[in-house]
Enzyme design. Structure first.
Site, PDB file in Angstrom:
ATOM      1  N   HIS A 170       0.850  -1.197   0.000  1.00 36.46           N
ATOM      2  CA  HIS A 170       0.000   0.000   0.000  1.00 36.46           C
ATOM      3  C   HIS A 170       0.883   1.244   0.000  1.00 36.46           C
ATOM      4  O   HIS A 170       1.972   1.241   0.572  1.00 36.46           O
ATOM      5  CB  HIS A 170      -0.933  -0.003   1.219  1.00 36.46           C
ATOM      6  CG  HIS A 170      -1.956   1.080   1.135  1.00 36.46           C
ATOM      7  ND1 HIS A 170      -1.702   2.367   1.571  1.00 36.46           N
ATOM      8  CD2 HIS A 170      -3.207   1.085   0.622  1.00 36.46           C
ATOM      9  CE1 HIS A 170      -2.775   3.107   1.340  1.00 36.46           C
ATOM     10  NE2 HIS A 170      -3.705   2.359   0.766  1.00 36.46           N
ATOM     11  N   GLU A 196      -4.279   1.299  -7.175  1.00 33.91           N
ATOM     12  CA  GLU A 196      -4.489   2.386  -6.218  1.00 33.91           C
ATOM     13  C   GLU A 196      -3.501   3.504  -6.516  1.00 33.91           C
ATOM     14  O   GLU A 196      -2.431   3.550  -5.905  1.00 33.91           O
ATOM     15  CB  GLU A 196      -4.237   1.886  -4.786  1.00 33.91           C
ATOM     16  CG  GLU A 196      -5.165   0.799  -4.325  1.00 33.91           C
ATOM     17  CD  GLU A 196      -5.682   1.060  -2.909  1.00 33.91           C
ATOM     18  OE1 GLU A 196      -5.107   1.916  -2.215  1.00 33.91           O
ATOM     19  OE2 GLU A 196      -6.664   0.439  -2.527  1.00 33.91           O
TER      20      GLU A 196
HETATM   21  P1  PGA Z   1      -9.607   5.858   0.787  1.00 32.56           P
HETATM   22  O1  PGA Z   1      -8.432   4.795   1.004  1.00 32.56           O
HETATM   23  O2  PGA Z   1     -10.789   5.065   0.250  1.00 32.56           O
HETATM   24  O3  PGA Z   1      -9.844   6.445   2.114  1.00 32.56           O
HETATM   25  O4  PGA Z   1      -9.101   6.825  -0.249  1.00 32.56           O
HETATM   26  C1  PGA Z   1      -8.227   3.838   0.007  1.00 32.56           C
HETATM   27  C2  PGA Z   1      -6.980   3.046   0.238  1.00 32.56           C
HETATM   28  O5  PGA Z   1      -6.012   3.593   0.757  1.00 32.56           O
HETATM   29  O6  PGA Z   1      -6.960   1.865  -0.090  1.00 32.56           O
END
Ligand code: PGA
Length: 268
Positions: free
Chosen positions: A101, A172
């Site tokens: 992440h 992401e």
């Molecule tokens: P968020 O986080 O939906 O709060 O933008 C998503 C993530 O970090 O996977």
């Protein structure tokens, strides 16, 4: 044996949120709201401290909600103060482990290389790595493409085709995490199609088809449907909008409806 998940696959990482008692309140509510829903595969990734508690609750309530962790170390055991290994997570009942992440990269120095070690550790023990990937800044398409091509190759280095069918990708882009708006659907559609293509090139069409590709980054009740109807989006990975059980349950519902519309027609 590699498990295949019924799509869509919609999950949340709680990040560093919820004590054990808060986790139980949340799950009781979520479970109540999701009773009878079987269209969407749902997972939660609580903090390490809540994993055993959550697993006990899910087992006792015979829930379909699946469990995973937000991180793991690449070694099975050893002198790694503060770390948690994949076998520890497996014994608790985790079936997923999130890896790479952007917050792990930004705050804790995770790199493509250490992420690759973790991915291989997860696969070695039969956990499905949820592999986050994505460009850091908003860039022109050729840059996005070459960045993701390189990143995917590094993350899946020494992962063979058979093992690769056990991974889950989560696109992401850093610029779309924790902000007001998700990446535009046109951009998400292009990237997901490209990731599918890259998997087909590296492995084959069967692997490309088997790997679920989720979108994550500022998913909310307003945009879930338009993201979920995109052809190569197999599910959603949600942060803030899933911290409240009612909101997450509604998101699951919306995702299921959008997926059905996409598969079987009807107004989008
Ligand atoms: P968020 O986080 O939906 O709060 O933008 C998503 C993530 O970090 O996977």
């Amino acid at each position: 044996m590699i498990k295949t998940y019924r799509l869509p696959l919609v999950g949340t990482s709680w990040k560093m949120n919820k004590t054990n008692s808060e986790a139980l309140v949340y799950l009781e509510r979520l479970q109540q709201r999701l009773t009878g829903q079987s269209r969407v595969s749902v997972f939660v990734l609580p903090p390490f401290t809540a994993l055993a508690e959550v697993q006990g609750f899910l087992r006792d309530s015979q829930s379909n909600i699946m469990l995973g962790s937000q991180n793991a170390h690449w070694d099975d055991a050893g002198a790694f103060t503060g770390e948690v290994s994949v076998p520890m997570l497996k014994e608790i009942g985790c079936e997923f482990v999130e890896i790479n992440h952007q917050e792990r990269r930004h705050w804790f120095g995770e790199t493509d290389e250490t992420a690759n070690w973790k991915i291989r550790a997860a696969l070695r023990h039969g956990l499905a790595p949820i592999i986050c990937l994505g460009e850091e800044n908003r860039e022109a398409w050729p840059e996005v493409e070459s960045f993701l091509r390189k990143q995917l190759a590094r993350l899946l280095q020494d992962v063979d085709g058979a093992a690769a069918t056990g991974v889950i990708l989560a696109y992401e882009p850093r610029w779309a995490i924790g902000v007001a708006e998700a990446a535009p659907p046109s951009h998400v559609a292009l990237v997901h199609a490209m990731l599918r293509q890259l998997l087909a090139e590296k492995y084959n069409a069967a692997v490309a088809k088997a790997v679920p590709i989720l979108y994550g980054g500022s998913v909310n009740l307003q945009n879930a449907s338009e993201l979920m109807v995109l052809p190569e989006v197999d599910g959603l990975f949600v942060g803030r909008a899933a911290l409240d059980a009612d909101s997450f349950a509604r998101l699951v519902e919306i995702s299921g409806e959008a997926y059905v519309r996409r598969r079987f027609g009807g107004p989008v």
